[in-house]
Design a protein around this motif. Structure first.
Motif: not given
Ligand SMILES: [Cu+2]
Length: 478
Positions: A61-62, A75-76, A103, A107, A158, A161
């Motif tokens: 998730t964010a 961020n993620w 997201l 991913t 990612q 992130r």
């Protein structure tokens, strides 16, 4: 439990496995995809069948990263945490995790170092289709061999992130005694979304390997990190690890950074290194060790020097401030003892590592050898293996059962922490899955047994080098 007996058991389990119901069956995205092994002419093993011993869910998730006072970045994250939640499992159990993707991009999860079956390895477009936004995917694997690992997204950039977290497979019978343990994730803080590096991002960067040869300024490129992180904390807001006088404390260090090698030490305390990339080694006592992206070391510290001490992670050849945590004895005050890294400390080198259980099947001469040059592209921001930038690169073809040797020569000035998916390899007398190849014509050779059919990524674990082509697929053929 030794590494060897664990590997033997894995082979046995595979032999008994048969064509069980794969976790792939319940997954929405794989039907008719090229990721079911058809691209490999040697059939990947199925994921373990039967009921799982442990099931878990995880949401990408964010979220908000708050690594220090007044510092925050959207961020993620996994389950909103940074680093993500540590997964612990018992040696040998069948573990199942359903990933849900909240997201806006596809991913995956890669179980770094764990030799899972190919379909569970989490490499987009190599072992599975990316899990689309709103979708889910169930990962399933047998938790072995025991060790310190981590898991992270393998999609694009990612990893940088924040989609990373430690994974521990607990030993049923550790070869070292300890009273308590801590996992320590070392990383970098990127306070913006990552993007591919361009020639404009000139910086000084890491040039030394674990041998700590260091090196002068060199024209490499790193993202504009806002500082090093120890367990998600910036240096001015460090985490405290509490200990008691007389205890033996096991630290599981994970370098989860995307582009930085770190040197780790604890003031006033030698480190007895007991595991390299999760695999047990003859204990060796040093003052510090260096490690590159993707490497792990476990070290036992004898807490016999009461006080408050600094645990320090210096970016090797970087000019940023060191990452920090505090090791504090119960009943001692808050002011910590300073640490000045000494120039004559005992530094771990790969030559110090002796696996307790060497890999089987890699004695004698190999059945197949790859001589690979690691280099920077001349006219573009590409990083090359033997002159080719992935995905426009030939697969490295192996046959099941072969003893494969990989010799790497690094023609670039910067280190490359090279990681092989799905297999451990022998490097010197160690058993590892990630090895740093020093810059300036550094050479490293490793050997592995092709015992896990499928298509496996072999790549530099500097995320920006990977993103710029420094990868190959190891492909099993008949
Ligand atoms: Cu690299």
């Amino acid at each position: 439990m030794s590494g060897r007996s664990s590997l033997d058991r894995r082979r046995l389990l595979r032999a008994l496995g048969g064509a069980g119901v794969s976790a792939l069956a319940g997954c929405s995205s794989l039907g008719g995809s090229p990721f079911d092994g058809s691209a490999s002419t040697s059939t990947p093993r199925p994921a373990p069948s039967g009921p799982a011993d442990t099931t878990a869910t995880l949401r990408a998730t964010a979220g908000t990263v708050e690594p220090g006072p007044g510092e925050s970045t959207e961020n993620w994250l996994f389950d909103g945490e940074f680093p993500g939640p540590e997964l612990r499992m018992a040696e040998g159990e069948v573990f199942e995790l359903e990933l849900t993707n909240d997201l806006p991009e596809g991913t995956t999860i890669h179980w770094h170092g764990v030799p899972v079956t190919n379909g569970m390895d989490g490499v987009p477009d190599v072992t599975q289709a990316p899990v689309e936004p709103g979708g889910s995917f169930t990962y399933r694997f047998r938790a072995e061999p025991p060790g310190t690992y981590f898991y992270h997204s393998h999609a694009g950039l990612q990893l940088d992130r924040g989609l990373l977290a430690p994974l521990v497979i607990e030993e049923s019978d550790p070869h070292v005694a300890y009273d308590r343990e801590y996992t320590v994730v070392v990383d970098d803080y990127l306070d913006r979304a990552p993007r591919p590096l361009s020639a404009a991002d000139s910086d000084r960067g890491p040039g030394g390997g674990p041998g700590g040869t260091g090196g002068g300024p060199m024209a490499t490129r790193r993202p504009p990190y806002a500082g090093p992180l120890v367990d998600g904390r910036l240096p001015d807001d460090p985490r405290t690890f509490g200990v008691r006088d007389g205890e033996r404390v096991r630290f599981r260090f994970v370098n989860a950074s995307s582009a930085t090698a770190f040197r780790v030490r604890i003031a006033g305390h030698p480190l007895t290194v007991t595991h390299a990339d999760g695999q047990p080694v003859e204990p060796v006592t040093v003052d510090s060790f260096g490690f590159g992206s993707g490497e792990r070391y476990d070290a036992v510290v004898e807490a016999g020097n009461p006080g408050t001490w600094e645990l320090r992670a210096d970016a090797i050849d970087g000019d940023e401030p060191p990452g920090r945590a505090i090791m504090s004895y119960e009943g001692t005050g808050a002011s910590e003892s300073p640490t000045a890294p000494s120039s004559d400390d005992r530094r771990l080198s790969y030559d110090d590592l002796r696996a307790l259980s060497p890999l089987d099947g890699v004695g004698g001469s190999p059945d197949r050898t790859f001589d690979l040059t690691l280099s920077a592209g001349r006219r573009s921001n590409r990083w090359l293996i033997d002159g080719e930038a992935y995905p426009d690169a030939d697969p490295l073809e192996v046959r099941e059962g072969e003893h494969v040797r990989v010799r790497m020569t690094n023609r670039s000035p910067v280190i490359h922490p090279m990681h092989l998916h799905g297999h451990f390899f022998r490097v010197g007398d160690a058993v590892k899955d990630t090895v740093v190849v020093p810059g300036h014509m550094g050479q490293v050779t490793f050997d592995f047994v092709a015992d896990n059919p499928g298509n496996w990524l072999f790549h530099c674990h500097n995320l920006y080098h990977l993103d710029a082509g420094m990868a190959r697929v190891v492909r099993y053929v008949q």
